[in-house]
Design a protein around this motif. Structure first.
Motif, PDB file in Angstrom:
ATOM      1  N   TYR A  76      -7.761  17.992  -4.322  1.00  0.00           N
ATOM      2  CA  TYR A  76      -8.042  17.058  -5.218  1.00  0.00           C
ATOM      3  C   TYR A  76      -9.388  16.498  -5.255  1.00  0.00           C
ATOM      4  O   TYR A  76     -10.078  15.702  -4.552  1.00  0.00           O
ATOM      5  N   GLY A  77      -9.512  15.482  -6.568  1.00  0.00           N
ATOM      6  CA  GLY A  77     -10.711  14.174  -6.791  1.00  0.00           C
ATOM      7  C   GLY A  77     -10.487  13.213  -6.789  1.00  0.00           C
ATOM      8  O   GLY A  77     -11.594  12.185  -6.609  1.00  0.00           O
ATOM      9  N   VAL A  78      -9.057  12.816  -6.781  1.00  0.00           N
ATOM     10  CA  VAL A  78      -9.254  11.155  -6.425  1.00  0.00           C
ATOM     11  C   VAL A  78      -8.548  10.957  -5.337  1.00  0.00           C
ATOM     12  O   VAL A  78      -7.327  11.589  -5.365  1.00  0.00           O
ATOM     13  N   ILE A  79      -8.298  10.136  -4.524  1.00  0.00           N
ATOM     14  CA  ILE A  79      -7.400   9.702  -3.287  1.00  0.00           C
ATOM     15  C   ILE A  79      -7.184   8.736  -3.866  1.00  0.00           C
ATOM     16  O   ILE A  79      -8.121   7.367  -3.283  1.00  0.00           O
ATOM     17  N   ILE A  80      -5.343   8.004  -3.992  1.00  0.00           N
ATOM     18  CA  ILE A  80      -5.222   6.719  -3.853  1.00  0.00           C
ATOM     19  C   ILE A  80      -4.796   6.139  -2.519  1.00  0.00           C
ATOM     20  O   ILE A  80      -4.120   6.773  -1.520  1.00  0.00           O
ATOM     21  N   LEU A  81      -5.677   5.391  -1.775  1.00  0.00           N
ATOM     22  CA  LEU A  81      -5.593   5.254   0.262  1.00  0.00           C
ATOM     23  C   LEU A  81      -4.889   3.539   0.004  1.00  0.00           C
ATOM     24  O   LEU A  81      -5.470   3.288   0.065  1.00  0.00           O
ATOM     25  N   GLY A  82      -3.515   3.954   0.329  1.00  0.00           N
ATOM     26  CA  GLY A  82      -3.380   2.876   1.020  1.00  0.00           C
ATOM     27  C   GLY A  82      -2.784   2.497   2.848  1.00  0.00           C
ATOM     28  O   GLY A  82      -2.628   3.384   3.370  1.00  0.00           O
ATOM     29  N   TYR A  83      -3.416   1.493   2.625  1.00  0.00           N
ATOM     30  CA  TYR A  83      -2.694   0.796   4.189  1.00  0.00           C
ATOM     31  C   TYR A  83      -2.139  -1.044   4.128  1.00  0.00           C
ATOM     32  O   TYR A  83      -2.583  -1.587   3.634  1.00  0.00           O
ATOM     33  N   PRO A  84      -1.979  -0.994   5.293  1.00  0.00           N
ATOM     34  CA  PRO A  84      -1.219  -2.711   5.384  1.00  0.00           C
ATOM     35  C   PRO A  84      -3.002  -3.274   6.072  1.00  0.00           C
ATOM     36  O   PRO A  84      -3.711  -2.807   6.345  1.00  0.00           O
ATOM     37  N   ASN A  85      -2.602  -5.067   5.874  1.00  0.00           N
ATOM     38  CA  ASN A  85      -3.691  -5.167   5.949  1.00  0.00           C
ATOM     39  C   ASN A  85      -3.974  -5.645   7.488  1.00  0.00           C
ATOM     40  O   ASN A  85      -3.048  -6.683   7.950  1.00  0.00           O
ATOM     41  N   PRO A 110      -8.854   2.442  -3.344  1.00  0.00           N
ATOM     42  CA  PRO A 110      -8.267   1.147  -2.042  1.00  0.00           C
ATOM     43  C   PRO A 110      -6.840   0.716  -2.543  1.00  0.00           C
ATOM     44  O   PRO A 110      -7.584  -0.087  -3.364  1.00  0.00           O
ATOM     45  N   PHE A 111      -6.290   0.437  -1.860  1.00  0.00           N
ATOM     46  CA  PHE A 111      -4.647  -0.468  -2.409  1.00  0.00           C
ATOM     47  C   PHE A 111      -4.107  -1.078  -0.793  1.00  0.00           C
ATOM     48  O   PHE A 111      -4.139  -0.472   0.398  1.00  0.00           O
ATOM     49  N   CYS A 112      -4.194  -2.203  -0.881  1.00  0.00           N
ATOM     50  CA  CYS A 112      -3.506  -2.080   0.461  1.00  0.00           C
ATOM     51  C   CYS A 112      -1.885  -3.360   0.425  1.00  0.00           C
ATOM     52  O   CYS A 112      -1.907  -4.330  -0.619  1.00  0.00           O
ATOM     53  N   THR A 113      -1.403  -3.174   1.097  1.00  0.00           N
ATOM     54  CA  THR A 113      -0.575  -4.731   1.541  1.00  0.00           C
ATOM     55  C   THR A 113      -0.501  -5.921   2.473  1.00  0.00           C
ATOM     56  O   THR A 113      -1.775  -5.459   3.125  1.00  0.00           O
ATOM     57  N   HIS A 114       0.092  -6.918   2.064  1.00  0.00           N
ATOM     58  CA  HIS A 114      -0.922  -8.237   3.312  1.00  0.00           C
ATOM     59  C   HIS A 114       0.349  -9.217   3.559  1.00  0.00           C
ATOM     60  O   HIS A 114       0.987  -8.945   2.559  1.00  0.00           O
ATOM     61  N   GLU A 115      -0.514 -10.168   4.273  1.00  0.00           N
ATOM     62  CA  GLU A 115       0.376 -11.566   4.180  1.00  0.00           C
ATOM     63  C   GLU A 115      -0.319 -12.784   3.998  1.00  0.00           C
ATOM     64  O   GLU A 115      -0.586 -13.473   4.265  1.00  0.00           O
ATOM     65  N   GLU A 138     -11.997   0.262  -7.102  1.00  0.00           N
ATOM     66  CA  GLU A 138     -12.256  -1.174  -7.125  1.00  0.00           C
ATOM     67  C   GLU A 138     -10.310  -1.206  -6.710  1.00  0.00           C
ATOM     68  O   GLU A 138      -9.805  -0.567  -6.686  1.00  0.00           O
ATOM     69  N   GLY A 139     -10.710  -2.151  -5.312  1.00  0.00           N
ATOM     70  CA  GLY A 139      -8.622  -2.286  -4.296  1.00  0.00           C
ATOM     71  C   GLY A 139      -8.065  -2.767  -4.785  1.00  0.00           C
ATOM     72  O   GLY A 139      -8.273  -3.590  -6.211  1.00  0.00           O
ATOM     73  N   LEU A 140      -6.762  -2.477  -5.114  1.00  0.00           N
ATOM     74  CA  LEU A 140      -5.690  -3.726  -5.235  1.00  0.00           C
ATOM     75  C   LEU A 140      -5.346  -4.252  -4.199  1.00  0.00           C
ATOM     76  O   LEU A 140      -5.190  -3.597  -2.898  1.00  0.00           O
ATOM     77  N   ALA A 141      -4.914  -5.441  -4.332  1.00  0.00           N
ATOM     78  CA  ALA A 141      -3.948  -5.931  -2.980  1.00  0.00           C
ATOM     79  C   ALA A 141      -3.170  -6.898  -3.289  1.00  0.00           C
ATOM     80  O   ALA A 141      -3.352  -7.485  -4.213  1.00  0.00           O
ATOM     81  N   VAL A 142      -1.502  -6.484  -2.718  1.00  0.00           N
ATOM     82  CA  VAL A 142       0.063  -7.121  -3.101  1.00  0.00           C
ATOM     83  C   VAL A 142       0.408  -7.470  -1.761  1.00  0.00           C
ATOM     84  O   VAL A 142       0.357  -6.828  -1.068  1.00  0.00           O
ATOM     85  N   ARG A 143       0.827  -8.980  -1.769  1.00  0.00           N
ATOM     86  CA  ARG A 143       1.652  -9.266  -0.511  1.00  0.00           C
ATOM     87  C   ARG A 143       2.467  -8.466  -0.166  1.00  0.00           C
ATOM     88  O   ARG A 143       3.609  -8.358  -1.128  1.00  0.00           O
ATOM     89  N   VAL A 154       0.098  -2.766 -11.411  1.00  0.00           N
ATOM     90  CA  VAL A 154      -0.185  -1.769 -10.622  1.00  0.00           C
ATOM     91  C   VAL A 154      -0.641  -1.375 -11.914  1.00  0.00           C
ATOM     92  O   VAL A 154      -1.695  -0.171 -12.148  1.00  0.00           O
ATOM     93  N   GLN A 155       0.035  -0.969 -12.879  1.00  0.00           N
ATOM     94  CA  GLN A 155      -0.561  -0.631 -14.421  1.00  0.00           C
ATOM     95  C   GLN A 155      -1.855  -1.851 -14.899  1.00  0.00           C
ATOM     96  O   GLN A 155      -2.222  -0.308 -14.956  1.00  0.00           O
ATOM     97  N   ARG A 156      -2.589  -2.579 -15.339  1.00  0.00           N
ATOM     98  CA  ARG A 156      -3.069  -3.175 -15.054  1.00  0.00           C
ATOM     99  C   ARG A 156      -4.247  -1.821 -13.946  1.00  0.00           C
ATOM    100  O   ARG A 156      -5.201  -1.626 -14.343  1.00  0.00           O
ATOM    101  N   TRP A 157      -4.775  -1.683 -13.186  1.00  0.00           N
ATOM    102  CA  TRP A 157      -5.604  -1.836 -11.649  1.00  0.00           C
ATOM    103  C   TRP A 157      -5.716  -0.049 -11.988  1.00  0.00           C
ATOM    104  O   TRP A 157      -6.419   0.402 -12.174  1.00  0.00           O
ATOM    105  N   LEU A 158      -4.366   1.085 -12.539  1.00  0.00           N
ATOM    106  CA  LEU A 158      -4.365   1.930 -12.974  1.00  0.00           C
ATOM    107  C   LEU A 158      -5.321   2.449 -14.012  1.00  0.00           C
ATOM    108  O   LEU A 158      -6.208   3.457 -14.186  1.00  0.00           O
ATOM    109  N   LYS A 159      -5.268   1.174 -15.038  1.00  0.00           N
ATOM    110  CA  LYS A 159      -5.843   1.444 -16.239  1.00  0.00           C
ATOM    111  C   LYS A 159      -7.590   1.506 -16.117  1.00  0.00           C
ATOM    112  O   LYS A 159      -8.005   1.925 -16.796  1.00  0.00           O
TER     113      LYS A 159
END
Ligand SMILES: Cc1cc2nc3c(=O)[nH]c(=O)nc-3n(C[C@H](O)[C@H](O)[C@H](O)COP(=O)(O)O)c2cc1C
Length: 165
Positions: A76-85, A110-115, A138-143, A154-159
């Motif tokens: 793997y060259g790219v690791i898209i890494l997700g977790y809750p805050n 990195p991407f995370c979900t949070h409240e 750059e990370g992505l944060a989604v509630r 998600v599309q914008r971030w991946l682009k």
């Protein structure tokens, strides 16, 4: 950033399903392999018990043993890494994950979900662990409650990461 140097892995930890739903959406948009990070010990289903345990783990520097293993991490060259805050950063399982593998030459997105706390200090904590070896994008944060309507974001971030056109 591009994905020409190796495959894409979408690795994520999720306790109550929000991050898992987002990980699946990301996979739908970019392709790649999905991998769930799991721990040998399990977290309680009662919310307050989990928050208390997670706080104790974080404060004591506990690194849980992982019960899942990435096959062929080298491919793997790219690791898209997700977790809750969790308490302003990543769950301790992510610290274990980042310390377990060699991320040299890879890009971590990195991407995370949070409240409410968005990425918190997670990206800075993550960068410290892989510093000098991996590139952190750059990370992505989604509630958490909004993961099912996060498609455009998600599309914008991946682009902007150069992973999709
Ligand atoms: C142990 C624990 C700690 C949390 N700490 C935070 C926090 O500090 N900031 C925040 O915005 N949300 C916090 N949350 C809420 C989660 O980040 C949010 O519900 C997330 O979407 C859960 O993802 P999951 O369903 O993939 O487990 C916490 C939740 C738990 C269980």
């Amino acid at each position: 950033m591009n994905n020409s140097s190796g495959k894409i892995l979408i690795a994520y930890f999720s306790h109550s399903g929000n991050t898992e739903a987002l990980a699946k959406q990301i996979q739908g948009a970019v392709g790649g392999d999905l991998f769930k990070i799991t721990t040998v010990h399990t977290y309680p289903s009662v919310y307050n018990e989990t928050t208390d345990l997670a706080k104790r783990e974080l404060e004591s520097g506990f690194r849980p043993e992982l019960s899942s293993e990435v096959p062929e991490m080298d491919s793997y060259g790219v690791i898209i890494l997700g977790y809750p805050n969790w308490w302003g950063t990543m769950p301790t399982a992510l610290f274990s994950f980042l310390q377990k593998y060699d991320f040299s030459g890879k890009t971590i997105l990195p991407f995370c979900t949070h409240e409410g706390s968005r990425l918190g200090r997670s990206v800075s904590d993550l960068t410290k662990i892989v510093s000098g070896r991996a590139t952190v994008g750059e990370g992505l944060a989604v509630r958490g409650s909004a993961v099912n309507s996060a498609g455009d974001e998600v599309q914008r971030w991946l682009k902007s990461a150069g992973l999709i056109q």
